[in-house]
Design an enzyme around this catalytic site. Structure first.
Site, PDB file in Angstrom:
ATOM      1  N   ARG A   1      10.184   0.392   3.700  1.00 50.40           N
ATOM      2  CA  ARG A   1       9.050   0.276   2.763  1.00 50.40           C
ATOM      3  C   ARG A   1       7.743   0.689   3.435  1.00 50.40           C
ATOM      4  O   ARG A   1       6.866   1.289   2.819  1.00 50.40           O
ATOM      5  CB  ARG A   1       8.977  -1.148   2.206  1.00 50.40           C
TER       6      ARG A   1
ATOM      7  N   HIS B   1       0.605 -12.846  -0.177  1.00 56.00           N
ATOM      8  CA  HIS B   1       1.991 -12.708   0.289  1.00 56.00           C
ATOM      9  C   HIS B   1       2.085 -11.837   1.550  1.00 56.00           C
ATOM     10  O   HIS B   1       3.161 -11.344   1.880  1.00 56.00           O
ATOM     11  CB  HIS B   1       2.881 -12.139  -0.826  1.00 56.00           C
TER      12      HIS B   1
ATOM     13  N   ASN C   1      -0.762  -5.968 -18.736  1.00 59.11           N
ATOM     14  CA  ASN C   1       0.598  -5.782 -18.225  1.00 59.11           C
ATOM     15  C   ASN C   1       1.368  -4.813 -19.121  1.00 59.11           C
ATOM     16  O   ASN C   1       0.983  -4.577 -20.266  1.00 59.11           O
ATOM     17  CB  ASN C   1       1.329  -7.133 -18.190  1.00 59.11           C
TER      18      ASN C   1
END
Ligand code: BJW
Length: 239
Positions: free
Chosen positions: A61, A113, A206
């Site tokens: 990633r 995170h 969204n």
């Protein structure tokens, strides 16, 4: 500019804002969790079982993020523009570990995170820049221990970063905007409730309604590259 308005805006972003930059979301049909088991790659137990596999997952990633093919999109740039032009404070809390908000120019940013471009020593806690692959034989620059360097990310069962500051800004915000997150993961999924308790207006932007859709005063459905710039323009116009 917005004459007379100067309240605090808190924005929560999730994987959806980076989708059109070429990064996968987690829970969409073509998302990351359709390809790997989260128990294997995003828990401390998975890391203890097979650290090499977990490092490879994040190395891949990281390489993709730095490949030159992944760039901030119009959604990221619009949020940076909001921070620059809004007379009050804008705090951007992201669940994303990519650096696309920074590259777009956002400064008031909390990576709850963690960050893919940082590593952390499990022995001494030192956080350092990491742009290359992590391997099991890396040693820590601070304490010298070998084999303790891990991605600086928050896995399930771990406590997200800067929670005290996040709850503090949520307790004093007047507009809360959630963008591109499915609302499946706590504590982020509970931020809309905190903002409502503070009396904030709550808005969801969204591609599809999230788990907590009923908790938002307003919803705008569509791709982030279209709806985020349009919504930011309305806020800056005082609407
Ligand atoms: C678009 C779009 C486009 C697509 N435009 N939109 C209560 C009950 C049960 C369990 C728990 C509970 N409370 C807490 C827990 C435990 C757990 C949890 O939440 N479990 C749930 C599954 C229930 N939580 C934790 O363990 C957390 N820690 C914790 O709670 O500690 C205790 C504590 C908290 C606070 C204070 C003190 C103590 C830690 C959670 C860590 C999550 N980590 C991951 C991996 C990070 C590293 C990595 O990237 O690999 O974070 S998991 C993954 O999910 C990643 C994401 O940040 C996170 C959220 O995902 P996100 O961003 O919402 O992505 P998707 O894919 O779900 O949604 C994408 C959305 O975009 C969709 O809606 C699409 O429609 C949309 N979209 N294209 C606009 N073009």
């Amino acid at each position: 500019m917005v004459p007379g308005l100067s309240f605090r805006i808190v924005i929560l972003t999730g994987a959806g804002i980076s989708k059109e930059s070429g990064l996968d979301t987690f829970r969409d049909a073509d998302g990351i969790w359709a390809k790997v088991r989260l128990e294997d790659v995003a828990t401390p137990e998975g890391y203890a079982r097979d650290p090499q596999r977990v490092l490879e997952f994040y190395n891949a990633r990281r390489r993709s993020l730095l490949s030159g093919r992944v760039e901030p999109n119009r959604g990221h740039y619009a949020l940076a523009e909001l921070e620059q032009k809004w007379p009050g404070e804008v705090v951007l809390v992201t669940q994303n570990i990519d650096d696309l908000h920074e590259r777009a120019g956002s400064n008031s940013l909390i990576h709850m995170h963690g960050e893919l471009l940082k590593g952390r020593c499990d022995a001494c806690g030192r956080v350092s820049t990491c742009r290359d692959d992590q391997t099991l034989d890396l040693s820590c620059d601070a304490c010298g221990r070998t084999g303790k360097m891990r991605p600086h990310v928050v896995w399930f069962g771990e406590i997200p970063l800067e929670m005290e500051r996040i709850y503090d800004v949520l307790a004093h915000c007047e507009l809360f905007i959630s963008i591109g997150t499915s609302g499946n993961v706590y504590p982020a999924a509970g931020f809309v409730r905190e903002a409502r308790l503070a009396g904030a207006r709550t808005v969801e932007l969204n591609l599809e309604p999230s788990q907590g859709a009923s908790l938002f005063d307003q919803q705008v459905i569509g791709p982030a590259t279209e709806i985020v710039p349009a919504f930011v323009a309305r806020v800056l116009a005082g609407g």
